[in-house]
Write a protein that holds these residues in place. Structure first.
Motif, PDB file in Angstrom:
ATOM      1  N   GLU A  67     109.559  -8.489  11.940  1.00 52.94           N
ATOM      2  CA  GLU A  67     108.113  -8.313  12.031  1.00 52.94           C
ATOM      3  C   GLU A  67     107.444  -9.478  12.747  1.00 52.94           C
ATOM      4  OE1 GLU A  67     104.265  -8.083   8.999  1.00 52.94           O
ATOM      5  OE2 GLU A  67     106.298  -7.730   8.255  1.00 52.94           O
ATOM      6  N   ARG A  68     107.925 -10.699  12.497  1.00 51.42           N
ATOM      7  CA  ARG A  68     107.241 -11.890  13.010  1.00 51.42           C
ATOM      8  C   ARG A  68     107.670 -12.301  14.410  1.00 51.42           C
ATOM      9  NH1 ARG A  68     108.001 -16.060   8.161  1.00 51.42           N
ATOM     10  NH2 ARG A  68     107.692 -17.475   9.930  1.00 51.42           N
ATOM     11  N   ILE A  69     108.780 -11.808  14.883  1.00 49.88           N
ATOM     12  CA  ILE A  69     109.291 -12.269  16.172  1.00 49.88           C
ATOM     13  C   ILE A  69     108.368 -11.869  17.331  1.00 49.88           C
ATOM     14  CG2 ILE A  69     110.723 -10.272  16.772  1.00 49.88           C
ATOM     15  CD1 ILE A  69     112.913 -12.353  17.556  1.00 49.88           C
ATOM     16  N   GLY A  70     107.520 -10.871  17.104  1.00 54.18           N
ATOM     17  CA  GLY A  70     106.592 -10.455  18.142  1.00 54.18           C
ATOM     18  C   GLY A  70     105.260 -11.183  18.110  1.00 54.18           C
ATOM     19  N   ASN A  71     105.086 -12.106  17.163  1.00 58.00           N
ATOM     20  CA  ASN A  71     103.812 -12.829  17.057  1.00 58.00           C
ATOM     21  C   ASN A  71     103.582 -13.759  18.234  1.00 58.00           C
ATOM     22  OD1 ASN A  71     103.060 -11.706  14.613  1.00 58.00           O
ATOM     23  ND2 ASN A  71     103.984 -13.331  13.380  1.00 58.00           N
ATOM     24  N   LEU A  83     122.052 -13.522  11.902  1.00 60.29           N
ATOM     25  CA  LEU A  83     122.423 -14.550  12.872  1.00 60.29           C
ATOM     26  C   LEU A  83     121.832 -14.219  14.236  1.00 60.29           C
ATOM     27  CD1 LEU A  83     123.972 -17.035  13.817  1.00 60.29           C
ATOM     28  CD2 LEU A  83     126.012 -15.589  14.057  1.00 60.29           C
ATOM     29  N   GLU A  84     121.947 -12.958  14.645  1.00 59.43           N
ATOM     30  CA  GLU A  84     121.415 -12.534  15.940  1.00 59.43           C
ATOM     31  C   GLU A  84     119.885 -12.670  15.977  1.00 59.43           C
ATOM     32  OE1 GLU A  84     121.371  -8.524  18.769  1.00 59.43           O
ATOM     33  OE2 GLU A  84     122.787  -8.694  17.097  1.00 59.43           O
ATOM     34  N   LEU A  85     119.227 -12.291  14.877  1.00 57.33           N
ATOM     35  CA  LEU A  85     117.777 -12.399  14.812  1.00 57.33           C
ATOM     36  C   LEU A  85     117.323 -13.852  14.790  1.00 57.33           C
ATOM     37  CD1 LEU A  85     117.045  -9.545  12.245  1.00 57.33           C
ATOM     38  CD2 LEU A  85     116.272  -9.612  14.636  1.00 57.33           C
ATOM     39  N   ASN A  86     118.045 -14.696  14.052  1.00 50.27           N
ATOM     40  CA  ASN A  86     117.719 -16.119  14.015  1.00 50.27           C
ATOM     41  C   ASN A  86     117.777 -16.735  15.404  1.00 50.27           C
ATOM     42  OD1 ASN A  86     117.092 -16.779  11.309  1.00 50.27           O
ATOM     43  ND2 ASN A  86     119.259 -16.780  10.743  1.00 50.27           N
ATOM     44  N   LEU A  87     118.814 -16.404  16.140  1.00 50.99           N
ATOM     45  CA  LEU A  87     118.974 -16.960  17.483  1.00 50.99           C
ATOM     46  C   LEU A  87     117.853 -16.478  18.410  1.00 50.99           C
ATOM     47  CD1 LEU A  87     122.850 -16.666  17.919  1.00 50.99           C
ATOM     48  CD2 LEU A  87     121.517 -18.742  17.523  1.00 50.99           C
ATOM     49  N   ALA A  88     117.512 -15.211  18.306  1.00 46.18           N
ATOM     50  CA  ALA A  88     116.432 -14.667  19.130  1.00 46.18           C
ATOM     51  C   ALA A  88     115.100 -15.321  18.775  1.00 46.18           C
ATOM     52  CB  ALA A  88     116.353 -13.148  18.952  1.00 46.18           C
ATOM     53  N   TYR A  89     114.865 -15.523  17.488  1.00 41.04           N
ATOM     54  CA  TYR A  89     113.626 -16.167  17.035  1.00 41.04           C
ATOM     55  C   TYR A  89     113.559 -17.606  17.551  1.00 41.04           C
ATOM     56  CZ  TYR A  89     110.062 -17.972  13.851  1.00 41.04           C
ATOM     57  OH  TYR A  89     108.937 -18.569  13.320  1.00 41.04           O
ATOM     58  N   GLN A  90     114.664 -18.351  17.402  1.00 36.77           N
ATOM     59  CA  GLN A  90     114.678 -19.749  17.857  1.00 36.77           C
ATOM     60  C   GLN A  90     114.474 -19.848  19.363  1.00 36.77           C
ATOM     61  OE1 GLN A  90     117.730 -22.391  16.158  1.00 36.77           O
ATOM     62  NE2 GLN A  90     118.097 -20.842  14.593  1.00 36.77           N
ATOM     63  N   GLU A  91     115.032 -18.894  20.097  1.00 43.58           N
ATOM     64  CA  GLU A  91     114.854 -18.917  21.546  1.00 43.58           C
ATOM     65  C   GLU A  91     113.392 -18.661  21.908  1.00 43.58           C
ATOM     66  OE1 GLU A  91     116.580 -16.687  25.581  1.00 43.58           O
ATOM     67  OE2 GLU A  91     117.454 -16.270  23.599  1.00 43.58           O
ATOM     68  N   ARG A  92     112.717 -17.829  21.141  1.00 40.95           N
ATOM     69  CA  ARG A  92     111.316 -17.514  21.444  1.00 40.95           C
ATOM     70  C   ARG A  92     110.379 -18.642  21.028  1.00 40.95           C
ATOM     71  NH1 ARG A  92     107.232 -14.365  22.619  1.00 40.95           N
ATOM     72  NH2 ARG A  92     105.510 -13.966  21.164  1.00 40.95           N
ATOM     73  N   PHE A  93     110.593 -19.208  19.835  1.00 41.74           N
ATOM     74  CA  PHE A  93     109.617 -20.156  19.293  1.00 41.74           C
ATOM     75  C   PHE A  93     110.094 -21.616  19.315  1.00 41.74           C
ATOM     76  CE2 PHE A  93     108.539 -16.128  17.106  1.00 41.74           C
ATOM     77  CZ  PHE A  93     107.233 -15.993  17.568  1.00 41.74           C
ATOM     78  N   GLY A  94     111.383 -21.862  19.521  1.00 45.71           N
ATOM     79  CA  GLY A  94     111.883 -23.230  19.605  1.00 45.71           C
ATOM     80  C   GLY A  94     112.148 -23.892  18.271  1.00 45.71           C
ATOM     81  N   HIS A  95     112.172 -23.107  17.189  1.00 46.84           N
ATOM     82  CA  HIS A  95     112.473 -23.674  15.872  1.00 46.84           C
ATOM     83  C   HIS A  95     113.045 -22.577  14.983  1.00 46.84           C
ATOM     84  CE1 HIS A  95     108.876 -21.645  14.302  1.00 46.84           C
ATOM     85  NE2 HIS A  95     108.185 -22.165  15.308  1.00 46.84           N
ATOM     86  N   VAL A  96     113.580 -22.993  13.824  1.00 45.02           N
ATOM     87  CA  VAL A  96     114.195 -22.029  12.922  1.00 45.02           C
ATOM     88  C   VAL A  96     113.142 -21.075  12.357  1.00 45.02           C
ATOM     89  CG1 VAL A  96     116.039 -23.604  12.245  1.00 45.02           C
ATOM     90  CG2 VAL A  96     113.936 -23.528  10.883  1.00 45.02           C
ATOM     91  N   PHE A  97     113.607 -19.895  11.966  1.00 50.11           N
ATOM     92  CA  PHE A  97     112.748 -18.953  11.263  1.00 50.11           C
ATOM     93  C   PHE A  97     112.561 -19.471   9.846  1.00 50.11           C
ATOM     94  CE2 PHE A  97     112.642 -15.239   8.342  1.00 50.11           C
ATOM     95  CZ  PHE A  97     111.371 -14.769   8.681  1.00 50.11           C
TER      96      PHE A  97
END
Length: 307
Positions: A137-141, A105-119
């Motif tokens: 791995e992908r959140i830093g792309n 859940l925490e990673l999903n929220l961080a990913y969505q905040e960075r990219f603007g869409h679901v992982f």
């Protein structure tokens, strides 16, 4: 001489009328552009032709098309109620510990905040731990790199879902797993159908779920919307949004009905419209058709379930 075998499920899909074909494909991918391109390319002789058409259509999707497709996928670990495909594909999270679920859940929220869409990942066959490692791995792309990874993952998901469509057994495809909706509008201030009113259709699988925008249409000369999008499987509630203010503004420029001559004007010269938008929400059950007429004037409206 080599004969080409068309699987029974694919043959049935080829023969579906367009509305039913749209519903079947929209369950696989929420991109309207992708769905329409696959429908336009029918009939398919083999499953591979269908998969290749899917890949080709996916490769041409714009960023907006990809966003529409991704909006049809729930976050990892939280499949929507009434969405058996996502629940099946995310089975690797079914036995996840509370700690892993909280981390996802925490990673999903961080990913969505960075990219603007679901992982988005093709989760079929993956454990919860592997999905967690992938998002880490992908959140830093870079966003451009991540968009292309998403396109690849979406392609894998679409192929898996299309395979289920193609490999259906000999039972006939039924459209009774979904409800259907139609509407027409009568302008009671003019005593005739309301032409050119924009109508948007949304659906959700339950009161606590998020609304999914399915698309829209506009009323024809008979006041009817004949091409509203099909409802996804699992829909239990539907919303119709009618953009009535722009309709009345256009009518005020084209006719001199007494009711509009006597109506007070807005600052920009249009008629006073008490309800600039009309939103109608109603419950549906699978297999039923719902015709919802709107009786409209600048200062009020009524709706009912018609036939």
């Amino acid at each position: 001489m080599t004969s080409t075998f068309t699987p029974p499920g694919l043959a049935r899909f080829n023969d579906l009328e367009e509305r039913a074909a749209f519903a079947a494909l929209h369950e696989a991918c929420a991109s309207t552009t992708w769905v329409r391109r696959l429908i336009a390319a029918r009939p398919y002789a083999t499953a591979e032709e269908l998969y290749d058409a899917s890949d080709a259509a996916l490769a041409e999707l714009t960023a907006a098309d990809l966003a529409e497709a991704m909006a049809g996928h729930p976050p990892i670990g939280r499949p929507r109620p009434g969405d058996p495909a996502s629940a099946r594909e995310q089975r690797g999270m079914a036995g996840a510990s509370d700690e892993l679920r909280a981390e996802m859940l925490e990673l999903n929220l961080a990913y969505q905040e960075r990219f603007g869409h679901v992982f988005l990942i093709c989760a079929t066959g993956l454990t919860g731990e592997r999905m967690r490692d992938a998002v880490k791995e992908r959140i830093g792309n870079a966003p451009e790199r991540e968009r292309e990874i998403v396109r690849t993952e979406l392609g894998k998901i679409n192929r898996i879902r299309l395979a289920r469509l193609v490999e259906e057994d000999a039972r006939p495809m039924s459209t009774s797993t979904t409800a259907s909706v139609s509407t027409h509008i009568l302008d009671t201030s003019a005593g005739r159908p309301a032409e050119g009113v924009a109508v948007r259709l949304s659906a959700r699988p339950g009161r606590d779920a998020d609304w999914r925008a399915l698309g829209g249409s506009a009323t024809d000369a008979d006041g009817r919307c004949k091409d509203l999008p099909a409802l996804p499987v699992g829909t239990t509630q539907v919303r119709l949004d009618f953009a009535v203010e722009s309709y009345f503004r256009e009518q005020s420029a084209n006719r001199q009905a007494d009711v509009q001559q006597d109506a007070p004007a807005n600052r920009d010269g249009g008629p006073a419209v008490f309800f600039p938008e009309v939103a109608v929400t109603f419950a549906v059950v699978p297999g039923e058709h719902y015709h919802v007429p709107l009786l409209l004037n600048p200062f009020g409206y009524s709706v009912y379930r018609g036939s």
